[in-house]
Design an enzyme around this catalytic site. Structure first.
Site, PDB file in Angstrom:
ATOM      1  N   HIS A   8      -9.381   0.961   4.898  1.00  0.00           N
ATOM      2  CA  HIS A   8      -8.130   1.218   5.615  1.00  0.00           C
ATOM      3  C   HIS A   8      -8.400   2.153   6.791  1.00  0.00           C
ATOM      4  O   HIS A   8      -9.225   3.070   6.693  1.00  0.00           O
ATOM      5  CB  HIS A   8      -7.081   1.827   4.668  1.00  0.00           C
ATOM      6  CG  HIS A   8      -5.712   1.797   5.263  1.00  0.00           C
ATOM      7  ND1 HIS A   8      -5.296   2.712   6.204  1.00  0.00           N
ATOM      8  CD2 HIS A   8      -4.691   0.926   5.108  1.00  0.00           C
ATOM      9  CE1 HIS A   8      -4.058   2.409   6.572  1.00  0.00           C
ATOM     10  NE2 HIS A   8      -3.666   1.331   5.921  1.00  0.00           N
ATOM     11  N   GLY A  11       2.848   2.118  10.875  1.00  0.00           N
ATOM     12  CA  GLY A  11       3.830   3.194  10.763  1.00  0.00           C
ATOM     13  C   GLY A  11       4.506   3.556  12.069  1.00  0.00           C
ATOM     14  O   GLY A  11       5.176   4.579  12.167  1.00  0.00           O
ATOM     15  N   GLU A  48      -6.844   4.579   7.892  1.00  0.00           N
ATOM     16  CA  GLU A  48      -6.651   6.011   7.599  1.00  0.00           C
ATOM     17  C   GLU A  48      -7.888   6.590   6.913  1.00  0.00           C
ATOM     18  O   GLU A  48      -8.251   7.745   7.152  1.00  0.00           O
ATOM     19  CB  GLU A  48      -5.375   6.187   6.750  1.00  0.00           C
ATOM     20  CG  GLU A  48      -4.131   5.931   7.588  1.00  0.00           C
ATOM     21  CD  GLU A  48      -2.945   5.325   6.845  1.00  0.00           C
ATOM     22  OE1 GLU A  48      -2.893   5.399   5.603  1.00  0.00           O
ATOM     23  OE2 GLU A  48      -2.068   4.748   7.526  1.00  0.00           O
ATOM     24  N   LYS A  85       0.147   4.243  -0.190  1.00  0.00           N
ATOM     25  CA  LYS A  85      -0.471   5.423   0.460  1.00  0.00           C
ATOM     26  C   LYS A  85      -0.227   6.668  -0.406  1.00  0.00           C
ATOM     27  O   LYS A  85      -0.196   6.558  -1.628  1.00  0.00           O
ATOM     28  CB  LYS A  85       0.048   5.574   1.889  1.00  0.00           C
ATOM     29  CG  LYS A  85      -0.115   4.269   2.691  1.00  0.00           C
ATOM     30  CD  LYS A  85       0.065   4.426   4.169  1.00  0.00           C
ATOM     31  CE  LYS A  85      -0.147   3.073   4.855  1.00  0.00           C
ATOM     32  NZ  LYS A  85      -0.036   3.139   6.299  1.00  0.00           N
ATOM     33  N   SER A 138       3.738  -2.252  10.417  1.00  0.00           N
ATOM     34  CA  SER A 138       5.183  -2.318  10.663  1.00  0.00           C
ATOM     35  C   SER A 138       5.777  -3.682  10.311  1.00  0.00           C
ATOM     36  O   SER A 138       6.691  -4.173  10.978  1.00  0.00           O
ATOM     37  CB  SER A 138       5.512  -1.946  12.116  1.00  0.00           C
ATOM     38  OG  SER A 138       5.144  -0.587  12.364  1.00  0.00           O
ATOM     39  N   ASN A 184       0.881  -1.173   0.000  1.00  0.00           N
ATOM     40  CA  ASN A 184       0.000   0.000   0.000  1.00  0.00           C
ATOM     41  C   ASN A 184       0.912   1.215   0.000  1.00  0.00           C
ATOM     42  O   ASN A 184       1.534   1.528   1.012  1.00  0.00           O
ATOM     43  CB  ASN A 184      -0.884  -0.027   1.256  1.00  0.00           C
ATOM     44  CG  ASN A 184      -1.713   1.229   1.412  1.00  0.00           C
ATOM     45  OD1 ASN A 184      -1.765   2.068   0.501  1.00  0.00           O
ATOM     46  ND2 ASN A 184      -2.372   1.358   2.557  1.00  0.00           N
ATOM     47  N   GLU A 211      -5.204  -5.019  10.438  1.00  0.00           N
ATOM     48  CA  GLU A 211      -4.153  -4.025  10.668  1.00  0.00           C
ATOM     49  C   GLU A 211      -4.438  -3.295  11.980  1.00  0.00           C
ATOM     50  O   GLU A 211      -5.269  -2.380  12.006  1.00  0.00           O
ATOM     51  CB  GLU A 211      -4.125  -2.998   9.528  1.00  0.00           C
ATOM     52  CG  GLU A 211      -3.836  -3.583   8.171  1.00  0.00           C
ATOM     53  CD  GLU A 211      -3.263  -2.546   7.216  1.00  0.00           C
ATOM     54  OE1 GLU A 211      -2.210  -2.826   6.648  1.00  0.00           O
ATOM     55  OE2 GLU A 211      -3.845  -1.453   7.076  1.00  0.00           O
TER      56      GLU A 211
END
Ligand code: 13P
Length: 251
Positions: A96, A173, A98, A11, A213, A9, A167
């Site tokens: 996702h 991250g 985000e 992003k 991660s 991904n 996730e």
């Protein structure tokens, strides 16, 4: 049998030229040294039409990171599932964390997106996962169960076409990965929910990826778990050597 999959991904990273260069580099690397799993790269919308003809479809699938919850029309700035397909892309990341957190995507909106993706022949990579406070309150199972409502309205046939990605938001991250035991525990729980809803055959055939991660140094121990069928990779998907290092965990 379900597939092992490593998906990247990107992003909101890489301009068009950088994205093309990365896709070419990855295609060369995986053509020279074939992967033992399915590989997908999910790129910003504007990269899709340039990247799809550059990669060998038999080795690398291409996907978008989002699509609209509407078919077409006056939705300025949106990109429909049908438009994504027209670039040659085959996958789309939906749900996702985000998108849920920053763009307020709800269970209901995501249900629409998943249905439109499937209706257009895209394979959704549907993401679920709890935030840190929910993990600390031991609420992770309830959170993922509620998020699955977006896809549990699908027929068994349609559910069989999707890929899930667990996730944990606290691992995205942050450099803080779920331990292999934590990943296995919740992946097995997710699969048990699929057994309850759709039965054992569908559950056994659903690929459930881990994301957060993931890197070459921890991929092997994460993917070694019975219910972890690969990874959805953020930061480490932006460098060919790192992404290939993760893909090679299946060797
Ligand atoms: P990182 O691999 O950068 O933690 O991101 C994971 C992710 O969000 C993939 O969708």
């Amino acid at each position: 049998m379900r597939k092992n999959i490593v998906a990247g991904n990107w992003k909101m990273n890489k301009n068009l030229q950088e994205g093309i260069a990365l896709a070419k580099e990855l295609n060369d690397a995986l053509t020279a040294d074939k992967p033992n799993c399915d590989v997908v790269i999910c790129t910003p919308f504007i990269h899709l039409a340039s990247v799809t003809p550059l990669v060998d479809k038999a080795i690398i699938g291409v996907g978008a990171e989002n699509c609209a919850d509407k078919v077409s029309g006056a939705f300025t700035g949106e990109v429909s599932a049908e438009m994504v397909v027209s670039t040659g892309a085959q996958y789309v990341i939906l749900g996702h964390s985000e998108r849920r957190a920053y763009y307020h995507e709800t269970v209901e909106i995501l249900e629409e997106k998943v249905k439109l993706a499937l209706a257009n022949g895209l394979t959704p990579i549907f993401c679920i996962g709890e935030v840190l406070a929910e993990r600390e309150a031991n609420q992770q199972n309830a959170v993922v169960a509620a998020q699955l409502a977006s896809v549990f309205s699908l027929s068994a046939e349609d559910f069989g076409k999707i890929i899930l990605a667990y996730e944990p938001v606290w691992a995205i991250g942050t450099g803080k990965t779920a331990t292999p035991a934590q990943a296995q525990e919740i992946h097995a729980y997710i699969r048990s929910l699929i057994v309850e809803k759709y039965g054992k055959d569908v559950a056994e055939n659903t690929s459930i990826l881990y994301g957060g991660s993931c890197k070459p140094s921890n991929a092997k121990e994460l993917f070694a778990n019975a219910d972890v069928d690969g990874g959805l990779i953020g930061g480490a998907a932006l460098k060919c050597a790192d992404f290939k290092g993760i893909i090679d965990a299946f060797k």
